[in-house]
Motif scaffolding. Structure first.
Motif, short mmCIF file in Angstrom:
data_model
loop_
_atom_site.label_atom_id
_atom_site.label_comp_id
_atom_site.label_asym_id
_atom_site.label_seq_id
_atom_site.Cartn_x
_atom_site.Cartn_y
_atom_site.Cartn_z
N LEU A 81 -7.67 -6.35 4.81
CA LEU A 81 -6.44 -6.79 3.80
C LEU A 81 -7.44 -6.53 2.37
O LEU A 81 -6.61 -5.40 1.39
CB LEU A 81 -6.15 -8.70 4.70
CG LEU A 81 -4.46 -7.94 3.36
CD1 LEU A 81 -4.28 -6.82 4.03
CD2 LEU A 81 -4.42 -9.56 3.51
N LEU A 82 -8.89 -6.86 2.61
CA LEU A 82 -8.85 -6.90 0.82
C LEU A 82 -9.43 -5.33 1.17
O LEU A 82 -9.28 -4.21 0.36
CB LEU A 82 -10.94 -7.51 0.96
CG LEU A 82 -10.91 -6.90 -0.30
CD1 LEU A 82 -10.32 -8.44 -1.39
CD2 LEU A 82 -12.37 -8.58 -0.54
N ARG A 83 -9.92 -4.80 1.89
CA ARG A 83 -10.05 -3.23 1.77
C ARG A 83 -8.98 -1.99 1.87
O ARG A 83 -8.89 -1.20 0.75
CB ARG A 83 -11.57 -2.31 3.27
CG ARG A 83 -11.79 -0.90 3.40
CD ARG A 83 -11.94 -0.75 4.59
NE ARG A 83 -13.49 -1.56 4.46
CZ ARG A 83 -14.68 -1.83 5.55
NH1 ARG A 83 -13.73 -0.70 6.36
NH2 ARG A 83 -15.08 -1.97 5.51
N VAL A 84 -8.12 -2.79 1.75
CA VAL A 84 -6.59 -2.05 2.43
C VAL A 84 -5.94 -2.51 0.48
O VAL A 84 -5.22 -1.25 0.24
CB VAL A 84 -5.78 -2.76 2.79
CG1 VAL A 84 -4.46 -2.03 2.54
CG2 VAL A 84 -5.80 -2.81 4.33
N GLY A 85 -5.91 -3.64 0.28
CA GLY A 85 -6.10 -3.83 -1.16
C GLY A 85 -6.96 -2.40 -2.35
O GLY A 85 -6.28 -2.21 -3.24
N ALA A 86 -8.16 -2.74 -2.08
CA ALA A 86 -9.29 -1.53 -2.40
C ALA A 86 -8.46 -0.30 -3.04
O ALA A 86 -8.37 0.65 -3.72
CB ALA A 86 -10.40 -1.81 -2.29
N SER A 87 -8.06 0.03 -1.63
CA SER A 87 -7.92 1.61 -1.55
C SER A 87 -6.07 1.78 -1.76
O SER A 87 -6.53 2.49 -2.73
CB SER A 87 -7.53 1.65 0.15
OG SER A 87 -8.92 1.66 0.65
N MET A 88 -5.54 0.74 -2.00
CA MET A 88 -3.57 1.16 -2.34
C MET A 88 -4.61 0.73 -4.16
O MET A 88 -3.78 1.42 -5.28
CB MET A 88 -3.68 -0.82 -1.65
CG MET A 88 -2.48 -0.31 -1.02
SD MET A 88 -1.81 1.46 -0.91
CE MET A 88 -0.37 0.55 -2.40
N PHE A 89 -5.02 -0.15 -4.59
CA PHE A 89 -5.00 -0.49 -5.94
C PHE A 89 -6.51 1.42 -6.61
O PHE A 89 -5.52 1.75 -7.91
CB PHE A 89 -6.19 -1.02 -6.64
CG PHE A 89 -7.17 -1.23 -7.75
CD1 PHE A 89 -6.19 -2.00 -9.40
CD2 PHE A 89 -7.89 -0.82 -8.40
CE1 PHE A 89 -6.55 -1.55 -10.29
CE2 PHE A 89 -7.98 -1.09 -9.73
CZ PHE A 89 -6.79 -1.27 -10.61
N GLY A 90 -7.14 1.63 -5.39
CA GLY A 90 -7.66 3.31 -5.87
C GLY A 90 -6.60 4.12 -5.70
O GLY A 90 -6.40 5.54 -6.86
N VAL A 91 -5.14 4.04 -5.30
CA VAL A 91 -4.17 4.70 -5.01
C VAL A 91 -3.27 4.84 -6.41
O VAL A 91 -2.94 5.78 -7.17
CB VAL A 91 -3.07 4.89 -4.08
CG1 VAL A 91 -1.64 5.65 -4.14
CG2 VAL A 91 -4.15 4.97 -2.71
N ALA A 93 -4.39 -7.96 -5.41
CA ALA A 93 -4.39 -9.79 -5.44
C ALA A 93 -3.86 -10.39 -4.65
O ALA A 93 -4.06 -11.24 -3.52
CB ALA A 93 -3.40 -10.22 -7.03
N LEU A 94 -2.57 -9.47 -3.41
CA LEU A 94 -2.04 -9.71 -2.55
C LEU A 94 -3.37 -9.11 -1.79
O LEU A 94 -2.66 -10.72 -0.87
CB LEU A 94 -0.52 -9.04 -2.05
CG LEU A 94 0.36 -8.93 -2.94
CD1 LEU A 94 1.60 -8.10 -2.10
CD2 LEU A 94 1.14 -10.40 -2.17
N CYS A 95 -3.76 -9.25 -1.36
CA CYS A 95 -5.07 -8.66 -0.23
C CYS A 95 -6.31 -9.24 -0.72
O CYS A 95 -7.19 -9.63 -0.15
CB CYS A 95 -5.27 -7.63 -0.34
SG CYS A 95 -3.60 -5.79 0.33
N LEU A 96 -6.73 -10.62 -1.78
CA LEU A 96 -7.18 -11.18 -1.88
C LEU A 96 -7.29 -12.59 -0.82
O LEU A 96 -6.27 -13.27 -0.76
CB LEU A 96 -7.92 -12.22 -3.54
CG LEU A 96 -7.38 -10.68 -4.55
CD1 LEU A 96 -7.23 -11.68 -5.66
CD2 LEU A 96 -8.69 -10.15 -4.56
N PRO A 97 -8.75 -12.64 -0.38
CA PRO A 97 -8.85 -14.17 1.18
C PRO A 97 -8.62 -15.49 0.07
O PRO A 97 -8.13 -16.10 1.05
CB PRO A 97 -10.34 -13.40 1.56
CG PRO A 97 -10.78 -12.73 0.39
CD PRO A 97 -9.95 -11.94 -0.23
#
Length: 205
Positions: free
Chosen positions: A146-156, A74-78
């Motif tokens: 940033l959205l891609r970063v958020g998706a990667s972190m959610f995957g982790v 959610a932090l990374c959502l534009p």
């Protein structure tokens, strides 16, 4: 997950002044929001103290990792860009859950391993965590969307939830018998043999 969450929080509250102030192109940060998110770790530890014996190690970890992943994503959502209060709340939740989950992970790591390999296994897990900390800046920082970063972190975080679900629950269980092996000289046999003695059971508190 923990190190990545800290880096994401810092990046979200970074204000790029290079376009508006040519004399001072260095970025500035919303230190107030970062400070508020830092205090979340105290709350996370407090939740762990009360949940570790009530809900168990595994269920608590899975809950904290899942909620932490949602907050980081959610932090990374534009769509939330510029909404400081909402971002501060999400950052608070992300760091609270990340701290709580990692504390429980260290508890489980020590309890789930047998006495013979507990120190080695715990040290190996710690070393792998440091490798993850080295990789984090290359994933989170830089020009990555940033959205891609958020998706990667959610995957982790999702991987952490799945991995934790495979571990046995150690709440209320006894640790294995402590075995100590020493080499002694048997006069009757005329050779050196291994002598194993068993210590007392210890119950997890």
């Amino acid at each position: 997950a923990y190190y990545g969450t800290i880096l994401v929080t810092t990046r979200v509250f970074e204000n790029d002044t290079s376009k508006t102030d040519q004399t001072n192109p260095a970025p500035t940060f919303n230190f107030r929001s970062i400070l508020i998110s830092c205090t979340a770790e105290i709350v996370g530890i407090t939740f762990v103290v009360f949940s570790v014996e009530s809900y168990g190690r595994i269920k608590s970890q899975m809950l904290f990792y899942f909620l932490g992943g949602l907050c980081v994503f959610a932090l990374c959502l534009p769509t939330l860009a510029g909404q400081v209060r909402v971002l501060t709340f999400m950052a608070f939740g992300a760091r609270m859950c990340a701290m709580g989950a990692t504390c429980l992970t260290w508890i489980t790591t020590a309890e789930v391993l047998t006495t013979e390999i507990r120190t080695t296994g715990h040290s190996a897990a710690n070393a792998v965590a440091r490798i993850g900390a080295i990789i984090c800046p290359y994933v989170v920082e830089g020009d990555t969307n940033l959205l891609r970063v958020g998706a990667s972190m959610f995957g982790v975080y999702a991987m952490a939830v799945f991995t934790v679900s495979l571990l046995p629950e150690t709440k209320g269980r006894r640790l294995g018998l402590v075995k100590t092996t020493r080499r002694v000289y048997d006069q009757d046999l005329g050779e050196v043999t291994d002598s194993t003695s068993l210590g007392e059971d210890r119950q997890i508190i």
